[in-house]
Every structure is written in structure tokens, then in C-alpha cells.
Design an enzyme around this catalytic site. Structure first.
Site, short mmCIF file in Angstrom:
data_model
loop_
_atom_site.label_atom_id
_atom_site.label_comp_id
_atom_site.label_asym_id
_atom_site.label_seq_id
_atom_site.Cartn_x
_atom_site.Cartn_y
_atom_site.Cartn_z
N ALA A 29 -47.68 7.06 -26.76
CA ALA A 29 -48.97 6.51 -26.36
C ALA A 29 -50.05 6.66 -27.43
CB ALA A 29 -49.42 7.15 -25.06
N GLY A 30 -49.82 7.57 -28.38
CA GLY A 30 -50.89 7.90 -29.33
C GLY A 30 -51.17 6.78 -30.31
N ARG A 34 -54.16 9.82 -38.03
CA ARG A 34 -53.94 10.18 -39.43
C ARG A 34 -53.25 9.06 -40.22
NH1 ARG A 34 -51.18 15.70 -37.57
NH2 ARG A 34 -51.07 14.48 -35.65
N THR A 98 -49.61 15.70 -25.09
CA THR A 98 -48.19 15.47 -24.84
C THR A 98 -47.76 15.91 -23.43
OG1 THR A 98 -47.87 17.49 -26.15
CG2 THR A 98 -47.35 15.42 -27.21
N GLU A 174 -49.81 25.54 -32.39
CA GLU A 174 -50.20 24.32 -33.11
C GLU A 174 -50.99 24.72 -34.35
OE1 GLU A 174 -49.21 21.08 -32.47
OE2 GLU A 174 -47.92 22.29 -31.19
N ARG A 353 -36.26 -22.14 -47.26
CA ARG A 353 -37.14 -21.85 -46.13
C ARG A 353 -36.37 -22.07 -44.81
NH1 ARG A 353 -41.92 -25.56 -47.40
NH2 ARG A 353 -42.47 -24.98 -45.27
N ASN A 406 -42.16 -35.81 -47.21
CA ASN A 406 -41.82 -35.76 -45.79
C ASN A 406 -43.04 -35.73 -44.88
OD1 ASN A 406 -42.36 -33.20 -46.87
ND2 ASN A 406 -41.31 -32.17 -45.20
N ALA A 443 -33.31 -43.14 -61.92
CA ALA A 443 -34.31 -42.11 -62.25
C ALA A 443 -35.71 -42.69 -62.18
CB ALA A 443 -34.03 -41.58 -63.65
N ARG A 460 -39.28 -49.07 -60.60
CA ARG A 460 -40.17 -48.52 -61.61
C ARG A 460 -40.62 -49.68 -62.49
NH1 ARG A 460 -35.00 -45.40 -63.98
NH2 ARG A 460 -34.27 -47.03 -65.38
C1 UD1 Z 1 -46.45 17.43 -31.89
C2 UD1 Z 1 -46.25 18.86 -31.35
C3 UD1 Z 1 -45.98 19.76 -32.55
C4 UD1 Z 1 -44.75 19.27 -33.29
C5 UD1 Z 1 -44.90 17.81 -33.70
C6 UD1 Z 1 -43.57 17.28 -34.21
C7 UD1 Z 1 -47.65 19.08 -29.36
C8 UD1 Z 1 -48.90 19.62 -28.81
N1 UD1 Z 1 -47.45 19.28 -30.65
O1 UD1 Z 1 -47.59 17.45 -32.74
O2 UD1 Z 1 -45.77 21.10 -32.09
O3 UD1 Z 1 -44.52 20.08 -34.43
O4 UD1 Z 1 -45.27 17.00 -32.57
O5 UD1 Z 1 -43.69 16.01 -34.79
O6 UD1 Z 1 -46.88 18.52 -28.61
N2 UD1 Z 1 -48.46 11.27 -27.44
C9 UD1 Z 1 -48.64 10.62 -26.24
N3 UD1 Z 1 -49.74 10.90 -25.50
C10 UD1 Z 1 -50.67 11.82 -25.87
C11 UD1 Z 1 -50.48 12.48 -27.10
C12 UD1 Z 1 -49.36 12.20 -27.86
O7 UD1 Z 1 -47.83 9.78 -25.85
O8 UD1 Z 1 -51.63 12.01 -25.13
C13 UD1 Z 1 -47.28 10.95 -28.25
C14 UD1 Z 1 -47.62 10.37 -29.61
O9 UD1 Z 1 -47.67 8.96 -29.54
C15 UD1 Z 1 -46.48 10.86 -30.49
C16 UD1 Z 1 -46.04 12.15 -29.80
O10 UD1 Z 1 -46.57 12.13 -28.50
O11 UD1 Z 1 -45.42 9.94 -30.50
C17 UD1 Z 1 -46.54 13.40 -30.54
O12 UD1 Z 1 -47.96 13.34 -30.64
P1 UD1 Z 1 -48.72 13.66 -31.98
O13 UD1 Z 1 -50.16 13.45 -31.74
O14 UD1 Z 1 -48.10 12.99 -33.11
O15 UD1 Z 1 -48.46 15.25 -32.05
P2 UD1 Z 1 -48.31 16.13 -33.35
O16 UD1 Z 1 -49.66 16.55 -33.79
O17 UD1 Z 1 -47.42 15.49 -34.31
MG MG Z 2 -46.64 13.62 -34.49
#
Ligand code: UD1
Ligand code: MG
Length: 484
Positions: A29-30, A34, A98, A174, A353, A406, A443, A460
Site C-alpha cells: 500500500a505504501g 524514498r 505494516t 527499526e 513496428r 499510406n 525506378a 517519370r
Molecule cells: C520494513 C520493516 C523493517 C524491515 C524492512 C525490510 C516494519 C515496521 N519495518 O521496513 O523491519 O527491515 O521492511 O524491507 O515493518 N506498507 C503497507 N502499508 C503501510 C506501510 C507499509 O502496505 O501502512 C507496505 C509497503 O508498501 C511495503 C511494505 O509494507 O511494501 C514495507 O513497508 P516499508 O515502508 O517499505 O517499510 P520499511 O521501512 O522498508
Molecule cells: Mg521497505
């Protein structure tokens, strides 16, 4: 509630881990701040395929009974990418962490008893073999939760695995919440876990968002589980490359390199020569026959197949195309959604193409562009030509500089050329136009009318030679200078 659970309950819960059931939750969902991108992170491609498809593939490979994907950012686009796959979608409107994402997925698993595998949508390199090892270890130990970890040289960005003096896991810290001592730990959390479903539902209710990000961390389930006396384990793998989490473009590039290396190794083991595999880009779904040679800088993508003994010379790009056997694709050619018959030659610098079909032994040479063009067996267009919306029979010769006109500004029109036609250089076919079998086009002709079979078409201006004209001109010019 978990607080009312005792040790016997833990045994009973762990029993759920012993049946063979597995359901997978994939967190996707994220946005991935970064990445500094307008595109949701899980949609960024790794080796040409959106990242989210990799964990889905792993879940399929381990025969997960159900696959639940938690989507949020650009949910519709993620759903599009997943259409046609047997997955359920759960929407997380606000990204609260998460643990919150898993909680939403668990709402559709209230009745379920068994193992829940949690995968991250941003950890694409993980292999089903490693996951099977993780699940077996979890079951063998009768655990309630097992987290997949590894040791890396540079652990920055990842959650660190904090162990006690006897080596058992205590918690995951974390990076944002870690002090310097914790930051020095090299064992990291992969973001991949297996849980007993009942334990997971209960523990999720206890997780708070008291941390630097004010998010609900799934990683907190370890400490909570241990406090309640449950068996929680960390399963360490040596496959550290698989654990790379994609949070930045740098990690994306790293994952891409590793994935492409895996793909190339597979093809080389199957009998494909790659002159420089580190500089050869082959997509996940490409299939390549034996004794094919691929030169550096070739990019072969999508649903492409290449028959045996064909050679792909440097810097060509081939997308969603079927290339036959014994075909030569010479340097710097682009081939999209096309089909090339056995023994044909294309390039250098040719552009096929979408909708181009070449039968066997066709030759397409330098600076030739084709679009929605069919060429029959043994036909040739060797130099500087555009053939669009054209149907060309077999054994046809298309001379240098020939063009199908064409497009009239509104509509596209077809050019049809029968078998055995000879087209001289620099001919324009003003479509719609039909050339009968065996005709000869002189030609420099502009062909605006159909040509009957076996006839010569010539259009021609007749050539006029004015003898002595150059000498006379010189004299005229000389007189003018003297007058000045
Ligand atoms: C997370 C872990 C970290 C681990 C790392 C590995 C947690 C708190 N931390 O950190 O310990 O080392 O992954 O890659 O779990 N996501 C959602 N909904 C949310 C937040 C995140 O679906 O509300 C999804 C993101 O899309 C992603 C995954 O969860 O696919 C991990 O989220 P991300 O924000 O990347 O966590 P990291 O900081 O990488
Ligand atoms: Mg991650």
C-alpha cells in the site's frame, strides 16, 4: 484477547501451524517516499516487470490457498497489474503502518486456521525455496511466529534483529528508533514472516504506534508474543541477496542487476551464448532456443521467443516478438510486436513496428522501417525503405528508397504487391494501390494506379539530354564578368 491466553493455548494455537494450509498477505500500500517518484513503489519494474508481481509469483509457487494483496497508493494501477491473477485485494486508505495493513487483510480471514505468510511488495528477489525453508522451520519448531532474517555488510535502513545472550530473538528495532549500539547490528529483518493465524489476529490488537514514525509496526508482534510466553523465532538465511528491500532507486538498480543475472544464468545453462551477460537485458518471460548468440547491449523484453541458432547483434531491442530459428538481427535494430520467419535477416538499423510479419528467408536491410507489413517468403527490402500497411508477396524485390504513401492525412490505406514483383529504386506507392504478380515497377516511379500482373509500370518525366549545354553556360557566364 491475547492477555487471557496461557501456555496451553499457545500449544493449541501452534497446532494450527501443523496443518498444511498457507495463506499469503502481501503488503503493497505504501507510496515509497524514498523513491522520490510519482509512481507507487511496487509498480516500479525490476527486470521489466512491476515489482509487486514477484511476491505474487512466490505465493503461487508455494501453493498458497489464497493471496491477499493490501493496496493503497495508486490502488487502481496496482489492481490493473494484478488483473488476471488469482489474488484478493484489500484497500488500506491511510498508510498507518505494516501492522495496520496486515490487520485489514486479516479481516477477511476471521474463520481461517493455519499459517499466514506475510511478504512485502518491495522485496522482489525472495525465492520460493527460501520461503519453503522458512515455513518448514516454523512448523518443525511449533512456533507461533517466525521472522526471516539475514546478515548484511550494510544494514542501514532495515529493522535490526536484537538477540539475547543465548541467541534467541528479543525484538526488532527499526532504524529510526535505534541507538548507535543497535545500529551496529548486522542481522536484519527481511519483512517476511510466518504466523499462526489466531496468534496474528490477537497480537495485532495489541500493537501501538509509539515510535518515531507514529506507525503500527508489524515487527512489534515479536516482543508482544514473547511477553505472552509464545514461541517466536528468527530464521536466518545465507541468501542475503534475496532480502534486499527496495526503498530507493539505488536498491532498485541493485535488484535489477541481480534479477537479470539470474535470468541470464538460466538461459546460459540452457545453451544460450551471451558475449557479455552483464550487459545483456533479457526479460522474465522471454524464451530462447539453443545455440542462440546474444551480443552486448541487446534488450529482449516482454513475451518474446527466439528460435535456435539465431544471432542477436549489439544494441538491438526486441519486444513482444516471435523470432524464428537461424535469424540474424543485426546491430541496432528495433523490433516490436512482430514475427520473423526462420532464416530471415534484419538490420542493421532496421525498425520493425507493431504488426510486421516476415515469412521465411526475408531480408530487411539498413534503415528500413516496416509497420503492419506482411512480407512473403524470400522477399527483400535491403535499403532505406518505408513499408506501412502493406501486403507483399513472396520473392518480391523492393528497391532502395521505396516508400508506401499510406496516409492521406486522415486515413491509412493499403498497398498490395503480388508474388515475384520487381520494384526498382525510389518508387512511391500512393495507396490504396494493387500491383499484380510478376509486375515490374521502373525506378523513380510514382505509382497511383493499380498495375496488372506481368506489366511494366513507369511514371517519370522522360529524360532530355542537351548536348554542349555546360560549355555554352560557361561562355555565357564569362561574357557577363567581362561586362562588369
Ligand atoms: C520494513 C520493516 C523493517 C524491515 C524492512 C525490510 C516494519 C515496521 N519495518 O521496513 O523491519 O527491515 O521492511 O524491507 O515493518 N506498507 C503497507 N502499508 C503501510 C506501510 C507499509 O502496505 O501502512 C507496505 C509497503 O508498501 C511495503 C511494505 O509494507 O511494501 C514495507 O513497508 P516499508 O515502508 O517499505 O517499510 P520499511 O521501512 O522498508
Ligand atoms: Mg521497505
Amino acid at each position: 484477547m491475547i492477555s487471557t491466553l496461557h501456555f496451553e493455548d499457545s500449544l493449541q494455537l501452534a497446532a494450527g501451524s501443523f496443518n498444511n494450509k498457507i495463506i499469503t498477505i502481501i503488503l503493497a500500500a505504501g507510496l515509497g517516499k524514498r523513491m522520490k517518484s510519482g509512481l507507487a513503489k511496487v509498480l516500479h519494474p525490476v527486470a521489466g516487470i512491476p515489482m509487486i508481481l514477484y511476491p505474487v509469483k512466490v505465493a503461487e509457487e508455494i501453493s498458497s490457498e489464497r493471496i491477499i494483496v493490501v493496496v493503497g497508493h495508486q490502488a487502481d494501477r496496482v489492481k490493473d497489474v494484478l488483473s488476471g491473477r488469482d489474488v484478493e485485494i484489500v484497500q488500506q486508505v491511510e498508510q498507518k503502518g505494516t501492522a495496520d495493513a496486515v490487520r485489514l487483510a486479516m479481516n477477511s480471514l476471521i474463520e481461517y486456521k493455519g499459517v499466514v505468510l506475510v511478504l512485502c511488495g518491495d522485496v522482489p528477489l525472495i525465492n520460493s525455496k527460501t520461503i519453503s525453508g522458512l515455513i518448514s522451520a516454523h512448523r518443525d519448531r511449533g512456533a507461533i511466529m517466525t521472522v526471516l532474517t539475514t546478515e548484511v555488510e550494510d544494514p542501514s535502513g532495515y529493522g535490526r534483529i536484537v538477540r539475547s545472550s543465548d541467541g534467541s530473538i528479543l525484538r526488532i528495532a527499526e532504524e529510526r528508533d535505534a541507538d548507535n549500539e543497535i545500529k551496529r547490528i548486522k542481522e536484519i529483518n527481511s519483512g517476511t514472516y510466518v504466523f499462526d493465524s489466531l496468534f496474528l489476529s490477537e497480537v495485532l490488537r495489541e500493537i501501538k504506534s509509539e515510535n518515531a514514525q507514529r506507525e503500527f509496526y508489524l515487527t512489534d508482534s515479536i516482543e508482544t508474543g514473547l511477553k505472552k510466553g509464545f514461541k517466536v523465532y528468527a530464521y536466518k538465511t545465507i541468501e542475503r541477496e534475496e532480502i534486499i528491500g527496495i526503498n530507493s532507486r539505488n536498491e532498485l538498480a541493485m535488484a535489477d542487476i541481480i534479477m537479470r543475472r539470474r535470468i541470464n544464468n538460466r538461459h546460459m545453462l540452457n545453451g544460450v551464448t551471451m558475449i557479455n551477460p552483464d550487459n545483456t537485458y533479457v526479460g522474465m518471460d522471454v524464451s530462447i532456443g539453443q545455440d542462440v548468440t546474444i551480443y552486448p547491449g541487446a534488450t529482449i523484453e516482454g513475451n518474446t521467443t527466439i528460435g535456435s541458432r539465431s544471432v542477436i547483434y549489439p544494441n538491438s531491442r526486441i519486444v513482444n516478438s516471435q523470432i524464428g530459428s537461424d535469424v540474424n538481427i543485426k546491430d541496432s535494430s528495433v523490433i516490436e510486436d512482430s514475427r520473423i520467419g526462420d532464416g530471415s535477416q534484419v538490420g542493421p538499423f532496421a525498425h520493425l513496428r507493431p504488426g510486421t510479419i516476415l515469412e521465411k528467408n526475408v531480408r530487411i536491410g539498413n534503415y528500413v522501417e516496416l509497420k503492419k507489413a506482411f512480407m512473403g517468403e524470400g522477399s527483400k527490402a535491403n535499403h532505406l525503405t518505408y513499408l506501412g500497411d502493406a501486403e507483399i508477396g513472396s520473392d518480391v524485390n523492393i528497391g532502395a528508397g521505396t516508400i508506401t504513401c499510406n496516409y492521406d492525412g486522415k486515413k491509412k490505406h493499403r498497398t498490395t504487391i503480388g508474388d515475384g514483383v520487381f520494384v526498382g529504386s525510389d518508387v512511391q506507392f500512393v495507396a490504396p494501390v494493387k500491383i499484380g504478380e510478376g509486375a515490374f515497377i521502373a525506378a523513380g516511379s510514382t505509382v497511383t494506379k493499380d498495375v496488372p500482373p506481368g506489366s511494366l509500370a513507369i511514371s517519370r518525366v522522360e529524360q532530355k539530354n542537351m548536348e554542349g549545354w555546360v560549355e555554352k553556360r560557361k561562355k555565357r557566364k564569362g561574357n557577363k564578368t567581362q561586362e562588369k
